[in-house]
Design a protein around this motif. Structure first.
Motif, PDB file in Angstrom:
ATOM      1  N   TRP A   1       0.833  -1.202   0.000  1.00 16.47           N
ATOM      2  CA  TRP A   1       0.000   0.000   0.000  1.00 16.47           C
ATOM      3  C   TRP A   1       0.862   1.245   0.000  1.00 16.47           C
ATOM      4  CZ3 TRP A   1      -5.576   0.421   0.904  1.00 16.47           C
ATOM      5  CH2 TRP A   1      -6.233  -0.803   0.812  1.00 16.47           C
ATOM      6  N   ASP A   2       0.485   2.241  -0.802  1.00 13.14           N
ATOM      7  CA  ASP A   2       1.238   3.500  -0.859  1.00 13.14           C
ATOM      8  C   ASP A   2       1.076   4.306   0.423  1.00 13.14           C
ATOM      9  OD1 ASP A   2       1.938   2.809  -3.402  1.00 13.14           O
ATOM     10  OD2 ASP A   2       0.432   4.051  -4.392  1.00 13.14           O
ATOM     11  N   ASP A   3      -0.083   4.199   1.054  1.00 13.59           N
ATOM     12  CA  ASP A   3      -0.403   5.010   2.232  1.00 13.59           C
ATOM     13  C   ASP A   3      -0.516   4.122   3.463  1.00 13.59           C
ATOM     14  OD1 ASP A   3      -1.225   6.843   4.048  1.00 13.59           O
ATOM     15  OD2 ASP A   3      -3.222   7.164   3.206  1.00 13.59           O
TER      16      ASP A   3
ATOM     17  N   GLU B   1      -0.983   4.901   6.428  1.00 16.79           N
ATOM     18  CA  GLU B   1      -1.947   5.430   7.395  1.00 16.79           C
ATOM     19  C   GLU B   1      -3.387   5.221   6.937  1.00 16.79           C
ATOM     20  OE1 GLU B   1      -1.047   6.395  10.368  1.00 16.79           O
ATOM     21  OE2 GLU B   1       1.002   5.916   9.745  1.00 16.79           O
ATOM     22  N   ASN B   2      -3.574   4.551   5.824  1.00 15.89           N
ATOM     23  CA  ASN B   2      -4.918   4.242   5.371  1.00 15.89           C
ATOM     24  C   ASN B   2      -5.647   3.450   6.445  1.00 15.89           C
ATOM     25  OD1 ASN B   2      -6.983   2.359   3.975  1.00 15.89           O
ATOM     26  ND2 ASN B   2      -6.490   3.831   2.368  1.00 15.89           N
TER      27      ASN B   2
ATOM     28  N   ARG C   1      -2.985  10.546  -5.025  1.00 18.75           N
ATOM     29  CA  ARG C   1      -2.341  11.230  -3.898  1.00 18.75           C
ATOM     30  C   ARG C   1      -0.864  10.881  -3.861  1.00 18.75           C
ATOM     31  NH1 ARG C   1      -4.467   9.565   1.837  1.00 18.75           N
ATOM     32  NH2 ARG C   1      -6.405  10.241   0.872  1.00 18.75           N
TER      33      ARG C   1
ATOM     34  N   HIS D   1       3.170  10.702  -2.578  1.00 23.24           N
ATOM     35  CA  HIS D   1       3.938  10.462  -1.359  1.00 23.24           C
ATOM     36  C   HIS D   1       4.556  11.746  -0.860  1.00 23.24           C
ATOM     37  CE1 HIS D   1       4.543   6.289   0.049  1.00 23.24           C
ATOM     38  NE2 HIS D   1       3.831   6.053  -1.021  1.00 23.24           N
ATOM     39  N   ARG D   2       4.943  11.725   0.397  1.00 23.26           N
ATOM     40  CA  ARG D   2       5.600  12.900   0.953  1.00 23.26           C
ATOM     41  C   ARG D   2       6.893  13.193   0.207  1.00 23.26           C
ATOM     42  NH1 ARG D   2       5.480  11.061   7.298  1.00 23.26           N
ATOM     43  NH2 ARG D   2       3.233  11.016   7.561  1.00 23.26           N
TER      44      ARG D   2
END
Length: 773
Positions: free
Chosen positions: A587-589, A591-592, A726, A728-729
């Motif tokens: 998963w890219d996120d 915090e999902n 969305r 990435h940072r």
């Protein structure tokens, strides 16, 4: 990265691609990604390319979808163009990397243009009349262009990362030159001027290495970097007072020895930093590193449990040799003067038992091999479980012995009486008293070194092992430095600078003692399962708070057959947690909400697995049942999150996810009913409930792995299809280039190579110019 190479949704997975993937790791020849920032910067690009690659297997597309694909291709090409411009600027500013960087930029630009051409609607023929258009007829060209783009962009990022390493090396070299000047100064005025420059250079070096430490992927290297930076931080103040003392008393031998030791230790720490960032050692030799009992037992148990998968992989002599090494290391405990008689006797007893259990296992193993068995026999499974259980008990006893000794000695030395006495005797100029207290400090040092060695054996993780080694080195070096500083003060009792110098070294000793208490707590936390390689999940009630009215539970003992069955189920549960963890890494996120619930479920299942091994926080069957109940409750929360996500999907995709959710709901309900069911009677009934909970948890994890994989793919498709991918940072948030607002600071000046601009342009790869399609 795995998603791109494998042709399906997912995140970064190093170091190799799945078998049969369209794009293998031969696309990245000789490249090693050592920092999180480089790895994470590639993720958005991978997400975009994944969208294109996934469409290549579905040649028939509507006009709407075709335009969406074209916009993706154009967005990638534009972002790559800006990326290349920054890369070329970096190349012009760094001549030694110009050729490599220029080649990588040319390749990236060419690949971006190729992808744009392959997704250009105007360049396609439209033979169909039903609104369906054929795209990607040249599948090989798409894969080739995607591979070239990923390879070239990665090369640019790795080269940019090398520039960061170059900055650290350059900063280190400046520090070394100034240190040499400081070592040779003969006047206070000259010293003050040079030390001011040295201070500024050390601040810059601290910023650069701090950012690099946070960005390292390897936790072991990160711990080594932290240790080296701690040495440099403390030694900077020591260097100041030791140098001033030597200038004030130029003929004092102890002052020169004291100063020389500080310079020597700082040079070693600086060298260690460079070894870490360049991943090399002088002469190319490999760093062996001491072997801990914790590591030995872990590897031994892994080999023993691996027999379940392959009865013919190992030789019995290799297992005997591994156990022999572990038991040889236990002599550090049995030979220690600080180990209690009870602990010593118990360690010897368990060592003898471990040998016996292994021989029983080897006998059953050889019997199974003689019968040409493919799977472990019941007799072998029981022997295997007994061997692992014995090693668990030995590890527990060693942990108890080490922490008991450490707790007692740290408490005994917490008043710092020896240091206070040394200071007093120095100020009084009492040479005999100073010598006496120096001997006592040397004895204290040996005790603390013993603590460090014992704790290292039971540390539980490689980073904590390194912290123990750092503590041992600090006591080993600081002890003699305190003695030489005390000797200088004793010879010059009225010297304020000599007194200040002794105070600085004593403070370093006291600080390390304080750090040892924290280290002891961390090691205990890891052993109890409260932190470490798996994220802790404390779902159980606190003793005395929620369950004060519960009667004391009698321990339940299962027979050999039940233990064997439970051990096998636990092993299968552990493999499923690894599978779930692997899916979550895609998963890219992180915090999902779906991922967070999945992590909680994985951690709880891991605790249940530890229970089957007699380890972890779950000590009784009641603990296990409470954990299973909490597991089911967390699963219900995951279902709610999945339902919310399904509402965002298009009608074509929604049924796929709902079908998987419908399987999960009854699974959680059945587990909750089982966990709450009241059991009376013999231990066999309790075992049936325990086994049922484990089996149902396995079923849940299997469903969880499937739904995580499906949800990740749908999420990527949903984001790419709706144009609000969305990102990435940027690197700065990931920790490599944390830039202070004050541009005059060393960190602020570190952007002179244009890396921050590079980050921003790479981040643009995550957006499709806000176009909805």
């Amino acid at each position: 990265m795995a998603a791109f190479l494998g042709g399906g949704g997912g995140g970064v997975s190093w170091p190799r691609s799945p078998p049969g993937s369209a794009l293998g790791w031969e696309a990245l020849p000789g490249l090693q990604i050592r920092s999180r920032s480089v790895e994470q910067t590639l993720v958005p690009l991978v997400a975009q390319i994944t969208t294109l690659i996934n469409h290549k297997d579905k040649p028939k597309r509507s006009d709407k979808t075709l335009k969406a694909i074209q916009q993706v291709g154009q967005a990638v090409n534009l972002a790559v163009g800006r990326f290349v411009t920054v890369g070329e600027a970096i190349a012009n500013e760094n001549q030694e990397l110009k050729e490599e960087m220029s080649i990588a930029c040319i390749e990236a630009k060419r690949a971006g243009e190729t992808i744009a051409q392959l997704t250009d609607v105007a360049a396609l023929d439209h033979p169909e009349s039903d609104g369906q258009i054929t795209i990607f007829t040249d599948k090989t060209g798409v894969v080739k262009a995607a591979r070239l783009l990923l390879s070239s962009v990665t090369k640019v990022l790795v080269l940019a990362d090398r520039i960061v390493i170059k900055q650290i090396i350059t900063s280190r070299n400046k520090v070394l030159v100034t240190m040499e000047q400081l070592e040779k100064v003969s006047t206070f005025q000259e010293f003050v001027q040079i030390f001011s420059q040295f201070g500024n250079e050390m601040v810059e070096f601290a910023h650069l290495t701090g950012d690099r430490q946070n960005d390292l992927k390897d936790e072991k290297k990160k711990a080594k970097m932290a240790a080296a930076r701690a040495i440099l931080e403390k030694c900077t103040m020591m260097l100041l007072t030791a140098s001033k003392t030597c200038l004030r008393h130029p003929d004092c031998e102890s002052a020169r020895v004291n100063k020389g030791a500080v310079f020597h230790r700082m040079r070693l720490a600086l060298e260690q930093v460079i070894e870490i960032v360049t991943d090399s050692r002088p002469g190319g030799e490999h760093e062996p590193g001491p072997v801990s009992i914790y590591t030995g037992i872990k590897e031994f148990k892994n080999k023993v449990e691996g027999l379940r998968d392959n009865l013919y992989l190992l030789s019995k002599e290799s297992l005997r040799a591994m156990l022999r090494v572990v038991l040889e290391h236990t002599e550090d405990f049995t030979d220690s003067a600080y180990t209690s008689h009870e602990h010593r006797e118990r360690i010897l007893e368990l060592s003898k038992q471990a040998k016996m259990e292994l021989e029983q296992l080897l006998s059953a193993w050889m019997c199974a091999q003689s019968l040409k068995k493919r799977d472990v026999t019941e007799e072998m499974e029981v022997a295997l479980l007994k061997t692992c259980q014995c090693m668990n008990e030995l590890q527990r006893e060693l942990h108890s012995a080490a922490t008991s000794v450490a707790t007692d000695l740290l408490k005994y030395h917490s008043d710092h009486l020896v240091l206070k006495a040394l200071k007093t005797s120095g100020v009084e100029g009492n040479i005999e008293a100073a010598a006496e207290h120096s001997c006592k400090l040397s004895e204290q040092k040996e005790q603390l070194l013993e603590i460090c060695r014992l704790l290292r054996h039971v540390s539980g993780t490689e980073p904590l092992e390194i912290t123990c080694l750092h503590a041992e080195d600090t006591f080993q070096v600081t002890g003699p430095q305190i003695i030489s500083a005390a000797e200088t003060l004793t010879l010059h009792p009225s010297s304020k600078i000599a007194k200040e110098n002794l105070d600085v070294f004593c403070e370093a000793w006291e600080s390390q003692l304080s750090d040892m208490s924290l280290l002891l707590r961390e090691i205990s936390d890891v052993f109890e399962g409260r932190r470490g390689e798996k994220r802790a999940y404390l779902s159980l009630p606190r003793p005395g708070k929620h369950n004060a009215n519960l009667k004391a539970l009698k321990p339940v003992r299962f027979d050999g057959e039940e233990q064997a069955k439970l051990g096998k189920s636990g092993f299968e549960l552990h493999k499923l947690t690894l599978r779930v963890d692997s899916e979550m890494e895609k998963w890219d996120d992180p915090e999902n909400e779906i991922v967070r619930h999945g992590q909680c479920l994985s951690s709880m299942a891991y605790s249940m697995y530890l229970f089957t091994r007699g380890e972890g926080l779950l000590k009784t069957t009641q603990d296990l049942f409470q954990q299973a109940e909490a597991f089911a409750t967390e699963g219900s929360k995951l279902v709610s999150a999945l339902l919310a996500f399904s509402n965002q999907l298009e009608d074509d995709d929604k049924p796929l996810l709902l079908q998987e959710i419908e399987k999960m709901v009854p699974a959680y309900q059945q587990l909750q009913v089982t966990a709450k069911a009241h059991v009376q009677g013999k231990s066999s009934a309790i075992f049936m409930k325990v086994d049922t909970c484990i089996q149902k948890a396995k079923h849940v994890l299997n469903l969880l792995a499937q739904v995580l994989s499906l949800s990740c793919k749908l999420l990527r498709k949903h984001r790419a299809g709706n144009g609000y991918l969305r990102g990435h940072r940027p690197w700065r948030e990931n920790g490599l280039h944390a830039v202070a607002k004050d541009s005059s600071s060393p960190a602020g000046r570190s952007d002179s190579f244009g890396i921050k601009s590079l980050e921003q342009h790479v981040a643009n790869l995550t957006f499709l110019e806000n176009q909805q399609y």
